[in-house]
Design a protein around this motif. Sequence first.
Motif, PDB file in Angstrom:
ATOM      1  N   TYR A 321       0.823  -1.214   0.000  1.00 27.95           N
ATOM      2  CA  TYR A 321       0.000   0.000   0.000  1.00 27.95           C
ATOM      3  C   TYR A 321       0.858   1.267   0.000  1.00 27.95           C
ATOM      4  O   TYR A 321       0.486   2.281  -0.604  1.00 27.95           O
ATOM      5  N   ALA A 341      -4.319  -6.176  -1.406  1.00 24.30           N
ATOM      6  CA  ALA A 341      -5.576  -6.884  -1.183  1.00 24.30           C
ATOM      7  C   ALA A 341      -5.371  -8.393  -1.173  1.00 24.30           C
ATOM      8  O   ALA A 341      -6.006  -9.114  -0.382  1.00 24.30           O
ATOM      9  N   ASN A 345      -6.135 -11.120   1.737  1.00 22.82           N
ATOM     10  CA  ASN A 345      -6.867 -12.360   1.497  1.00 22.82           C
ATOM     11  C   ASN A 345      -6.087 -13.584   1.947  1.00 22.82           C
ATOM     12  O   ASN A 345      -6.668 -14.581   2.389  1.00 22.82           O
ATOM     13  N   ASN A 364     -11.690  -6.143   3.932  1.00 17.60           N
ATOM     14  CA  ASN A 364     -11.751  -6.578   2.537  1.00 17.60           C
ATOM     15  C   ASN A 364     -12.501  -5.555   1.684  1.00 17.60           C
ATOM     16  O   ASN A 364     -12.105  -5.259   0.544  1.00 17.60           O
ATOM     17  N   ALA A 367     -10.259  -2.561   1.141  1.00 15.43           N
ATOM     18  CA  ALA A 367      -9.231  -2.875   0.142  1.00 15.43           C
ATOM     19  C   ALA A 367      -9.814  -2.836  -1.269  1.00 15.43           C
ATOM     20  O   ALA A 367      -9.161  -2.359  -2.210  1.00 15.43           O
ATOM     21  N   THR A 368     -11.037  -3.333  -1.412  1.00 21.95           N
ATOM     22  CA  THR A 368     -11.703  -3.308  -2.717  1.00 21.95           C
ATOM     23  C   THR A 368     -11.970  -1.876  -3.160  1.00 21.95           C
ATOM     24  O   THR A 368     -11.727  -1.518  -4.334  1.00 21.95           O
ATOM     25  N   ILE A 389      -7.386   1.142   5.993  1.00 23.75           N
ATOM     26  CA  ILE A 389      -6.710  -0.130   5.726  1.00 23.75           C
ATOM     27  C   ILE A 389      -5.459  -0.263   6.587  1.00 23.75           C
ATOM     28  O   ILE A 389      -5.218  -1.309   7.213  1.00 23.75           O
TER      29      ILE A 389
END
Length: 401
Positions: A321, A341, A345, A364, A367-368, A389
């Motif tokens: 990031y 991301a 996961n 999640n 992140a999306t 995040i």
Amino acid sequence: MSWKWKWLAIFAAAALALGACGQSKQTAGTEKESSNQTAVEKQEKPNEEEKAENEKEEAEVDYAAAFSEALAELEKAKQGGAVDFGKVENIYKEKLQPLVQKRDAEFEDTLDQHITTALTAGKDGSLEPLVVKQIFDKLMQKVFYTTIKHEFTEAEEHWANKEEVKEELEEAKAFYAILQSTVEKRDAAYGTKLVDAINGAFAQLEQAVQNDDALSFALGKQVVDKTLMKTFYLASGALPHGYAAKAAAEAKENGEDAKVEQAEGWAFYQSVYPYMKRHAAEEADYILKQFDLQTDVKTLDPKAVNHAFVRGWAKVALHEYEESKENWGQDKSVITALEGALFINMIEQDIKTLLGDKAYTDLNEQATRYLEAAKAKNKAEGDKWLPQIEAALQQVIEKAK
């Protein structure tokens, strides 16, 4: 410790020391992998004719068949049968070793030395045949994994020549086919859908070539890469089915069998250790020490190993990031946003265990949203989601201590 395990500890120590030299070559997926030429450039570069000849020779080798034949011979040890190590050595030297040596040169690794040493030790009786099988099997899987990465890099470097790109992609798929059974085992153990994710990514890669969409290709290759990394993580350090947990449980019943499983965990970990080492050295080295066969398997702590993995992958995600923020507005920002991301996961179940299902769902979603903002180059939206995040990942790190 019996004499054979003393020998094995020496082998492991040498392997770990030598393996450190490969750390710098396991680059973050978005850094231009042409840096892998460092070792090769020390030698005389082959001309195009020689390169074509090398590729032709590679195409003539059935790596899957050779690997399967060698494993079948080594597998005889499971039923208490005698292993013909001479046969395995011949298969390795004639069919597999050239590929291993090429990846060693490209990634500054020492897998050929590890594999050769293990086979020699199996032949002279100084190393348990089942341990030799695990070292050979899992280190060859690393070779096939890094060869997939190599094929992706070749495809990107020859992007203008779509026929060549298609050939490189087909070769990557062929090497993945060798690894697919390992991925399927993790899906069966954890209820994941890793095979579906990789198949979907390869479909995206094929579509990207057809559409001449280099960014889509770069994103697809990250899904393949990081899903394979997740496979190796689930196999080695995840709970409850990783080899750290298996070895620790077996140590209560049978120390010899536990050592075999510790070796299996060590060998699986080799595929991801250098990547984690770049951004979470303390965690990476702790895990390495736990799998080190000099470590008494009875002291192996699977929960501590798992938590080290969780902290390590969270730190790697934070780095991705950071890269995304620094390269905002460029393709690299989008690619590293996806990588972040994918690392989130990778520890999905761990985050749910540590912080609850909602915490993972929220992270999640963030992140999306950030990935969508990076694609749209919407900085205001990206700046909205990124701090959330980062705060969540820091919370994961703290909870996993």
